[in-house]
Design an enzyme around this catalytic site. Structure first.
Site, short mmCIF file in Angstrom:
data_model
loop_
_atom_site.label_atom_id
_atom_site.label_comp_id
_atom_site.label_asym_id
_atom_site.label_seq_id
_atom_site.Cartn_x
_atom_site.Cartn_y
_atom_site.Cartn_z
N ALA A 30 0.83 -1.22 0.00
CA ALA A 30 0.00 0.00 0.00
C ALA A 30 0.86 1.27 0.00
CB ALA A 30 -0.93 -0.01 1.20
N ALA A 31 1.66 1.46 1.06
CA ALA A 31 2.42 2.70 1.20
C ALA A 31 3.45 2.86 0.08
CB ALA A 31 3.10 2.74 2.57
N ARG B 226 4.04 12.09 -9.60
CA ARG B 226 3.17 13.22 -9.92
C ARG B 226 3.83 14.55 -9.53
NH1 ARG B 226 -1.86 10.91 -8.07
NH2 ARG B 226 -1.07 9.25 -9.40
N SER C 99 0.90 -3.87 -4.82
CA SER C 99 -0.37 -3.15 -4.77
C SER C 99 -1.59 -4.06 -4.62
CB SER C 99 -0.50 -2.32 -6.06
OG SER C 99 -1.57 -1.42 -5.94
N CYS D 107 -6.72 -6.34 3.16
CA CYS D 107 -8.02 -6.19 3.84
C CYS D 107 -9.12 -7.00 3.16
CB CYS D 107 -8.44 -4.73 3.88
SG CYS D 107 -7.14 -3.65 4.48
N VAL E 111 15.53 -6.42 -0.50
CA VAL E 111 16.62 -5.57 0.01
C VAL E 111 17.14 -6.20 1.29
CG1 VAL E 111 17.24 -3.28 0.88
CG2 VAL E 111 15.69 -3.50 -1.07
N ASP F 168 2.78 0.25 7.39
CA ASP F 168 2.72 -0.62 8.57
C ASP F 168 4.04 -0.74 9.31
OD1 ASP F 168 0.13 -0.98 7.82
OD2 ASP F 168 0.31 -3.10 7.31
N ASN G 237 -1.88 4.22 2.99
CA ASN G 237 -2.07 5.00 1.76
C ASN G 237 -1.82 6.49 1.99
OD1 ASN G 237 -3.28 3.82 -0.94
ND2 ASN G 237 -3.87 2.46 0.73
N TYR H 153 -31.28 14.30 7.96
CA TYR H 153 -32.44 13.50 8.34
C TYR H 153 -33.45 13.37 7.22
CZ TYR H 153 -37.15 12.46 9.86
OH TYR H 153 -38.41 11.93 9.92
#
Lengths: 450, 450
Positions: free
Chosen positions: A10-11, A21, A38, A42, A79, A283, A305, A426
């Site tokens: 994720a990260a 970008r 990627s 979850c 690594v 994480d 993320n 409501y």
């Protein structure tokens, strides 16, 4: 200028995309020791239960999808070592066993976390599974397909254990859940957790509290039973280890990068480690808890993320900051939704606050509107100021909405007096005329001493 | 000490109940000119469509339910006149035609609002209906049952018109909707309203924009057709007037109580009128808009409840304040949810803000999780500070959650920079990994000049 990213779930992938970008000229290399990048951890319980029918659905972007952005993804590259003085990483190509030294100008560590596997007898038997990486998912799925288990023991009552309980029961497997604590899902206050415990029993999940896994026994290499610390023996075909996780911080630690109290990598609000130019996200890092103002290890996909985005932006020359977390979490087990944000009453007291609380049960739509579902909501505030400290919600109803309203209320430093006149949406198909948040906040206001 | 309350739908009954809780000795009399109190007008469209099967479900509490609290409810009693110097009300008993003068020490006016009925030819024909009181609901239901309409024209494209469109189409009635404006549901920004317009067409609702009702024609006392201001003639068996409402403020006005710009009763934040001891609450009052800092007429059931609570508390000797509204609203038509809070881009500009905006379309759960639904979200912020000004959401997805998060964000004076790192609840069954709110807020942050 070369940005190296270690880890691509994720990260790591988010950081790569963001860095690209922000800076179109940067060379970006991402090393991932798995065969895919990627993917969503979850979503894994829903693939096991076949609610999500295909494995491919769990892979958000393929390595080849990053080519258009000129992000060089090296799969099956681990690594092994990191030299922050020479600014190099030592990379092992798991395909051809070659070692390579790669220089970097900026580094992002996104090595994630791993499932805890206790060193007990029988742990390597076929039918003992964990859930986190895609390889672990494949092993889990293979165990289901090959062993056709009739019974399962889930060790641990965190959200993964509880999500997997649903998956297994839906597959027709008789399931027992072991919790080492006095209650299931230990982050909840006891009276909230009790709803969860009783609900699990209605779904024929056997729940053993104050119990730990001591030993796993097998026959012909396959699991046949477990023994608990108290000596109970349970016959089982499958053992799911969902005890918890720990950060993959060894690589950073060996390179002299500072770890925090939790054992995860310490970072500032720019997601930078104590070494200039070396960032970390996801994480494997500790983050700042905005209520306790202390570091907390909070390994969740959405936070990874957000942090990846910040680390990527800063590594590429930008200047973004991550303000920290409120510990928001949500999951479901069967048709019961469980969510929380901020501090429980217990945690608030431990953190030195003087909390008041209220618990209400309400419906999530007008009483007369079909499909209205119940939820139990607990709000916690400071006794003097009324400042909101946290919320817990549980039930078949709109727990996610309650938690998100309260997570936003915490972000705005709102008090129960603010919330008791909140202008929430409501109409009968969406809410009772006064939202459960308003009712509960109004209860709290009556308890204030300030 | 005698508290008199005029009107007994939402604000009136809520005020009575709250006053009793605050002050056990107070004498409380509530005059209601209808045959019932404490009913929900918001649920009426669902009774018409039989989604809510019984009429009784719409009555939240019966008059007799208030006896235990020693609240004396006088049904079919209409207050004809109000003397704020003598502190009396002149009451007409509609059952026996008797007139009575009743003294009060504290007064709460909760006379509500009424549907606008234009003075045009044919307006009294059988088959011309409105919706607000239970009597109007009964007339509407009776028209459906007796006339068995095949075609209907709904005049007005506010939320009542749009809710009733669903009800009528579900009953198999060919339905045409007239909007006097360029778009349906004029409170939305045009590009958001366009989604609604196109959706209605897919449901076979004919939509005529820029059109007004000019004349209704009938035969043997029953509606047969309408003519629009532009001269279009439409055959129809039923005409639903959903043009809007106006506050029942004449009684207060005649007694010298100050009205606001909107024609509704002006009150301070204690819900007190310009006459000491005379409070007003609900659809008959103006309230304070917390973003424009100007009075606004915002007649909605949830706000009436909140205001009734404040008026009741203060009339009974307490000291509560109502902070005002953000103009939050939500409704559904068929399976499309439409909601907004704060200012639209148009309204923000009119109020003197310099707004920026972003529109995104996203899903409300993880892409791969079954049942994920789409929604289009528009966020509006101040260009310099990034302070959030409003949100609009439309789609089959979790519009209510988006609106409630944003209503809470407005309450906390949050900026898009706060929201782009919000710690919202993520798990695949509840949200994409980054909430649409986070994605949209992040877009806005890139547009800031401050």
């Amino acid at each position: 200028m070369h940005l190296v990213i270690i880890g691509g779930v994720a990260a790591g992938t988010k950081a790569a995309a963001r860095a690209r970008r922000v800076n179109r000229k940067l060379a970006i290399t991402l090393f991932q020791d798995e065969t895919e990048v990627s993917y969503t951890a979850c979503g894994q319980p829903y693939y096991l239960s076949r609610v999500v029918p295909t494995r491919e659905a769990l892979v958000i972007r393929k390595a080849s999808d990053f080519k258009a952005d000129h992000i060089d993804i090296k799969l099956r590259h681990r690594v092994m070592e990191l030299d922050t003085r020479r600014c190099t990483v030592q990379v092992h190509n798991l395909e051809n066993n070659a070692m390579q030294t790669v220089p970097y100008d900026r580094l992002i560590i996104a090595t994630g976390a791993r499932a805890i596997v206790p060193a007990i007898p029988g742990i390597n038997l076929d039918g003992v599974v964990t859930l986190r990486s895609m390889a672990e998912l494949d092993r889990f799925r293979s165990a289901l397909d090959r062993l056709l288990p009739q019974c399962a023991v889930i060790v641990g009552s965190g959200y993964i254990g509880l999500e997997v309980a649903e998956s297994l029961v839906n597959l027709g497997i008789k399931t027992t859940l072991l919790s080492r604590n006095q209650q299931v899902f230990s982050r909840l206050d006891p009276e909230m957790s009790q709803h969860l415990h009783e609900y699990l029993l209605t779904k024929n999940v056997q729940v053993l509290i104050n119990e730990k896994l001591a030993e796993i026994k097998g026959h012909w290499g396959k699991v046949t039973s477990i023994t608990t610390a108290k000596g109970a023996k349970l016959a089982t075909d499958l053992v799911v280890l969902a005890i918890g996780a720990k950060p993959n911080a060894e690589l950073a630690d060996q390179a002299g990068i500072q770890l925090g109290m939790s054992g995860a990598i310490a970072v500032n609000n720019r997601m930078e480690t104590n070494i200039e130019g070396v960032f970390a996200a996801g994480d494997c890092v500790e983050c700042y808890h905005r209520l306790t103002q202390k570091p907390v290890w909070n390994p969740l996909g959405d936070i990874a993320n957000l942090q990846g985005r910040i680390a990527g932006e800063n590594a590429a020359g930008g200047n973004a900051t991550f303000p920290g977390v409120y510990g928001t979490a949500i999951f479901k087990t069967f048709d019961l939704n469980i969510g929380l944000t901020g501090l429980t009453e217990t945690a608030a007291r431990q953190a030195g606050f003087d909390p008041i609380s209220t618990v209400i049960t309400a419906r999530d739509k007008a009483r007369y509107y079909p499909g209205a579902k119940e939820l139990t909501l607990k709000l916690v505030a400071e006794v003097q100021s009324g400042r909101m400290l946290g919320a817990q919600a549980i039930g078949p109803g709109a727990v996610d909405k309650m938690v998100d309203i309260m997570a936003t209320a915490l972000l705005g430093n709102l008090s129960c007096r603010d919330l008791e006149n909140a202008d929430l949406a409501y109409a009968p198909p969406f809410s009772p005329v006064l939202s459960p948040i308003i009712i509960a906040a109004s209860n709290l206001s009556k308890l204030l001493t300030g």
